[in-house]
Design an enzyme around this catalytic site. Structure first.
Site, short mmCIF file in Angstrom:
data_model
loop_
_atom_site.label_atom_id
_atom_site.label_comp_id
_atom_site.label_asym_id
_atom_site.label_seq_id
_atom_site.Cartn_x
_atom_site.Cartn_y
_atom_site.Cartn_z
N HIS A 1 46.82 34.41 42.88
CA HIS A 1 47.06 33.09 43.47
C HIS A 1 47.44 32.04 42.43
O HIS A 1 47.25 30.84 42.63
CB HIS A 1 45.86 32.63 44.31
CG HIS A 1 45.81 33.29 45.65
ND1 HIS A 1 45.07 32.81 46.70
CD2 HIS A 1 46.42 34.40 46.13
CE1 HIS A 1 45.21 33.59 47.76
NE2 HIS A 1 46.04 34.57 47.43
N GLU B 1 48.99 36.60 56.75
CA GLU B 1 47.78 37.08 56.09
C GLU B 1 47.08 35.98 55.30
O GLU B 1 45.84 35.91 55.30
CB GLU B 1 48.12 38.25 55.17
CG GLU B 1 46.90 39.02 54.64
CD GLU B 1 46.27 38.43 53.39
OE1 GLU B 1 45.16 38.85 53.03
OE2 GLU B 1 46.89 37.54 52.76
N GLU B 2 47.84 35.13 54.64
CA GLU B 2 47.22 34.13 53.78
C GLU B 2 46.40 33.10 54.55
O GLU B 2 45.62 32.35 53.95
CB GLU B 2 48.30 33.41 52.94
CG GLU B 2 48.99 34.30 51.91
CD GLU B 2 48.06 34.75 50.78
OE1 GLU B 2 46.88 34.35 50.76
OE2 GLU B 2 48.52 35.52 49.92
N ASP C 1 51.30 38.96 45.14
CA ASP C 1 50.45 39.04 46.32
C ASP C 1 51.26 38.50 47.49
O ASP C 1 51.41 37.29 47.64
CB ASP C 1 49.19 38.21 46.09
CG ASP C 1 48.31 38.05 47.32
OD1 ASP C 1 48.45 38.86 48.24
OD2 ASP C 1 47.50 37.11 47.34
#
Length: 350
Positions: free
Chosen positions: A323, A222-223, A188
């Protein structure tokens, strides 16, 4: 032209990308690496002020544009406190739990550009000393970094140049198993970044003309929620985030298909675009799953929340243990890459 994804090449690209530390806020090196890769193929790009990278491929229709995005920023941490015994406390970057990184090797990068290795451990790790080693809460008070240097107090740690605010990245430990599975931290979203880069090169090398001018944003925030909410040209009609499918109880997504998101924590994605993606999958013999991710948001939803007048969608390979220490299969990469290609050469919704 039909397109047959080279998953072996895609997996090697993912491994290359995961080897470059890029916690949110410290992504310059990986963006520079991608820029050099594009330079070798004479593919033009520009950098935005946030540090993201945008490639624009011209299309036959220049009045209605598309934007696709994938993000290179990853989960990580910063040094929050230097303890009196020389251990480090952390402030997390991104949405995950401390138990997901317990026992992980890590690297601390100082503001001077020096690097120090360490291990993320519970303070009460030793079962020979601490009765609550297994039950103590994994939190920002109990979890700490043990540095691999002779640093027995805060002063000796600071003498190395380590200070509050230094970035901490996690060892990805990337492995490709029999050219079938790839397991690593930070799939991710480096898996989807690799997919977009493969397609950009293919379209450029083959001198293919897209039906619509298309922008590819490699975002880098993005995170933390705002990687792809800006730099969206006014002509953009459709915005597709290529991220990941979340696996778990109650989910339909798996490691062998492309996941098409109907709704996540930010709300429903555009119904017309979702139906279009499903139709493309069926037409091109692409294995897919429709899914809802309960605790999730994407660059596409960030773009909507920022007020952009766009049609938004979200797809991606199915990634197990998101994650944490993640894994996916070549089939999921294959079907995701094939769907993105089919989408790029389809017409924008009327």
């Amino acid at each position: 032209m039909t397109y047959e994804p080279n998953t072996k090449k895609t997996m090697q690209k993912i491994k290359e990308l995961t080897s470059i530390p890029s916690p949110t806020g410290n992504t310059r090196k990986i963006i520079e690496t991608i820029a050099k890769d594009l330079d070798t193929a004479n593919i033009p790009y520009k950098l935005n002020n946030k540090g993201g990278l945008i490639v624009t491929l011209p299309g036959k229709d220049t009045t209605k544009h598309r934007m696709l995005t994938a993000h290179v920023d990853t989960l990580g941490a910063m040094v929050k406190e230097i303890k009196s015994d020389g251990r480090l406390l952390l402030s997390l970057i991104g949405g995950y739990r401390f138990n997901a990184i317990e026992g992980e090797y890590c690297t601390i990068e100082t503001s001077d550009g020096d690097f120090y290795s360490g291990t993320i451990l519970m303070h009460q790790t030793s079962v020979h000393v601490y009765k609550d080693a297994g039950t103590a809460e994994r939190n920002d008070k109990n979890m700490e970094v043990r540095l691999d240097v002779r640093a027995l107090n805060a002063e000796s740690v600071r003498a190395l140049g380590i200070e509050v605010g230094d970035f901490v990245s996690f060892d990805p430990r990337t492995q490709i198993i029999n050219e079938e599975y790839i397991k690593s931290r930070h799939l991710d979203d480096k898996a989807s970044v690799a997919i977009l880069l493969q397609l950009i090169h293919f379209i450029n090398d083959k001198k293919l003309e897209l039906p619509h001018t298309t922008h590819f944003l490699i975002s880098n925030n993005e995170e933390i929620g705002y990687g792809g909410n800006s730099n969206i040209p006014a002509e953009t009609v459709e915005y597709l985030a290529v991220d990941m499918g979340a696996l778990g109880d109650g989910q339909t997504s798996d490691e062998y298909t492309v996941s098409i998101c109907a709704k996540d924590g930010s709300g429903p994605y555009h119904l017309g675009l979702r139906k279009h993606l499903v139709e493309l999958a069926k037409k091109n013999n692409i294995d897919y799953k429709l899914d809802i991710y309960p605790y999730y948001a994407s660059d596409a939803s960030a773009a909507i929340n920022a007020g952009n007048d766009i049609v938004h969608g979200l797809i991606g390979p199915g990634v197990d243990a998101s994650h944490a220490y993640e894994r996916t299969h070549r089939d999921s990469l294959y079907h995701t890459e094939k769907l993105v290609y089919a989408y790029l050469f389809s017409n924008i919704l009327k």
